[in-house]
Enzyme design. Structure first.
Site, PDB file in Angstrom:
ATOM      1  N   LYS A  69      11.101  54.295  34.890  1.00  0.00           N
ATOM      2  CA  LYS A  69       9.638  54.329  34.912  1.00  0.00           C
ATOM      3  C   LYS A  69       9.125  52.930  34.573  1.00  0.00           C
ATOM      4  O   LYS A  69       9.657  52.264  33.673  1.00  0.00           O
ATOM      5  CB  LYS A  69       9.157  55.346  33.876  1.00  0.00           C
ATOM      6  N   SER A 144       3.187  62.067  34.091  1.00  0.00           N
ATOM      7  CA  SER A 144       3.040  60.739  34.646  1.00  0.00           C
ATOM      8  C   SER A 144       4.335  60.105  35.145  1.00  0.00           C
ATOM      9  O   SER A 144       4.291  59.127  35.888  1.00  0.00           O
ATOM     10  CB  SER A 144       2.417  59.817  33.606  1.00  0.00           C
ATOM     11  N   SER A 168       4.865  64.404  30.159  1.00  0.00           N
ATOM     12  CA  SER A 168       5.050  63.484  31.297  1.00  0.00           C
ATOM     13  C   SER A 168       6.472  63.351  31.818  1.00  0.00           C
ATOM     14  O   SER A 168       6.684  62.707  32.841  1.00  0.00           O
ATOM     15  CB  SER A 168       4.507  62.095  30.949  1.00  0.00           C
TER      16      SER A 168
END
Lengths: 476, 97
Positions: A69, A144, A168
């Site tokens: 990420k 996310s 997330s």
């Protein structure tokens, strides 16, 4: 050999590389080729490594291609947090988790898309546009950590890392049909994770099966002197202790997690999976988490409050975007921030500033901290009756791109089952438990008491074992 | 319960965000709806409940006071939009003769 490297478990790739049946460079090359061909449809990546690694890695993750990420700092690639404000940022240091993955032989294959600064549940709040769900390109992958979830689901990487502040990791894992694990707060170092809400943030793996999640946890977990909230000691051997007979396991089903608002097909898939464990001797017990309905409100006070403070560092002076030709210092800071941050980040900074302002702090932030205590007590009481808690990860399967974009509150309400684990610091996993009739994946969430990450992984593994391997792959 | 533009302007100033009138109007409605949802917390009796600011009970974490290398000045300044020598630069903040 190289054609069937996609969708191999990470541990099998590492075995092949360690025994020199295939090189880390070959593994990287076939994954980079696949990304080049198919990622224009999915848009999981913000940046991709330019070349295959050389040398012959050894270690538990030898040659395993891992997607990070893009809020995890790396020395050799941008770290943008999907924000214009960090478009040109190059981290001068590397996140501890990344250093540990590399030391275990992993290949960092690229950096993945996210909701800007991890604020969102759909990966639509990215300065570079939304990622797509590999199972249905009209749908979001969740968020996310949607880029990492989509990359793992699409076979672009054997595993991914995400961060989980209110769900997330677990929610995109559920919506994209992969395994996601959020460790107990402090189990994994946050050093080098760009801060969103420091008392809630935790790094964790996204993988295609629970055994790979356990393997990554064994590599990443453990004390880090560079993170003062890191728990002391080394983690147990998660992978070696993973297989556990469900006989006698007490699984708590919170009635609030099966209440109004839950999509019937999601409920059915979750219950079908739990019934399989029951057949094997697990006991399903109803538990109560009466504070569940206050979780979202508590979270959307605590998280924006911490975010407004953490994001004060973006000032146009030390790093990040700086507005051209400012007239004075105030103008420099205010315009650099307004230009650099996207709409959701600005909204949360304003909300956080509101709940912390001197005339509101008692009514909002201080009250929310007390409710946070009540939420943690809810879980403590529930865990007196059960070993783990289980239920759906998200009330619905993946929704369509744009469906909730104009109504932030409706997006926030997606996190109803996941924020509790962050507020209370608990470990939690999402494990795939089937599909809707429309072909979208459904995830089962498992939560455990603080520090009992192993029980969560064991339960998730038992679900996976009982359901059996799935041959279903996204059609890309 | 929309947040009025004056309050929002003040919050935006406190947060150092220069927002346009259109943004102020949009945020007023959206944040108003969120604040309305947050009202539900006021129904709870929290008297005597100790606040929870952190889920893990770790405090006064210490380590040995041993010097170790940090970032070099070049690395620390490497991302700065503008620098002068070993300094970050900002617009002049004092009126000097």
């Amino acid at each position: 050999m190289s054609d069937d490297l996609f969708y191999r478990p990470a541990r099998e790739i590492a075995d092949l590389v360690r025994s020199r049946k295939v090189s880390a460079a070959d593994v990287a090359r076939v994954h980079l080729d696949r990304i080049r061909t198919l990622d224009p449809k999915v848009r999981a990546f913000l940046s991709v490594r330019p070349d295959a690694p050389d040398g012959t890695p050894d270690g538990p993750l030898a040659g395993v291609p891992i997607a990070l990420k893009d809020n995890l700092c790396t020395l050799d690639a941008p770290t943008t947090c999907a924000s214009k404000i960090l478009e040109k940022y190059r981290a001068p240091y590397e996140a501890t988790v990344v250093t540990r993955l590399r030391a275990a032989g992993a290949t960092i294959i690229g950096k993945t898309n996210l909701d800007e600064f991890a604020m969102g549940s759909s990966t639509e709040n990215s300065a570079w546009g939304p990622s797509r769900n590999p199972w249905n390109l009209e749908c979001v992958p969740g968020g996310s950590s949607g880029g990492s979830a989509a990359a793992v689901a699409a076979g672009f990487a054997a595993a991914g890392l995400g961060s989980d502040t209110g769900g997330s990791i677990r929610q995109p894992a559920a919506l994209s049909g992969v395994v996601g694990f959020k460790p107990t707060y402090g189990r994994v170092s946050r050093h080098g994770l760009v801060a969103f809400a420091s008392s809630l943030d935790q790094v964790g793996p996204l993988t295609r099966d629970v055994r790979d999640a356990a393997l990554l946890m064994s590599v990443m977990g453990g004390h880090d002197p560079l993170d003062s909230t890191s728990l002391p000691g080394a983690p147990p051997d998660y992978l070696g202790s993973l297989e556990r007979d469900p006989q006698g396991m007490r699984i708590g089903l919170p009635k609030e997690y099966f209440a109004e608002g839950l999509h019937p097909e999601v409920r059915s898939r979750a219950m079908e999976a739990l019934r399989l464990l029951e057949k094997r001797g697990a006991k399903l017990v109803e538990v109560a988490l009466p504070m569940t309905r206050f979780g979202i409100s508590t979270y959307y006070i605590v998280a924006p409050a911490e975010a407004s403070s953490n994001l004060a560092r973006y000032d146009g002076v030390h790093y990040g975007h700086r507005t051209p030709a400012p007239v004075d210092l105030m103008d420099l800071v205010s315009r650099s921030r307004a230009e650099g941050f996207g709409p959701e980040v600005r909204r949360r900074i304003i909300l956080g500033t509101f709940v912390l302002s001197s005339d509101r702090i008692d009514a909002y932030y201080h009250r929310a901290q007390k409710v946070r205590r009540l939420i943690a007590r809810d879980f403590e009481q529930a865990f007196q009756q059960c070993d783990v808690i289980a239920g759906p990860t998200s009330p619905t399967a993946a929704f369509r791109v744009g469906e909730k974009a104009s109504d932030p509150l409706s997006m926030y309400l997606c996190d109803v089952y996941t924020v509790g684990a962050n507020l209370a610091g608990l470990p939690g996993a999402s494990v795939p438990c089937g599909f809707t009739s429309g072909g979208l994946p459904v995830g089962l969430q498992v939560l455990g008491p603080p520090l009992d990450d192993l029980a969560v992984l064991q339960t998730a593994r038992a679900v996976e074992r009982e359901l059996g391997p799935s041959a279903r792959r996204p059609a890309l | 319960m929309a947040l009025d533009p004056e309050s929002l302007r003040r919050l935006a100033h406190l947060a150092r965000l220069r927002l346009s009138d259109a943004e102020l109007a949009a945020y007023g409605t959206q944040i108003g709806a969120i604040l309305e949802h947050l009202e539900e917390l006021k129904k709870l009796d929290v008297a005597g409940v100790p606040p929870l600011d952190h889920a893990v009970d770790l405090s006064d974490v210490r380590r040995d006071d041993e010097p170790r290398p940090g970032l070099s000045p070049e690395a620390a300044l490497g991302n700065a939009p503008t620098t002068t020598g070993p300094f970050f630069t900002v617009p002049r903040i004092l009126d000097l003769p």
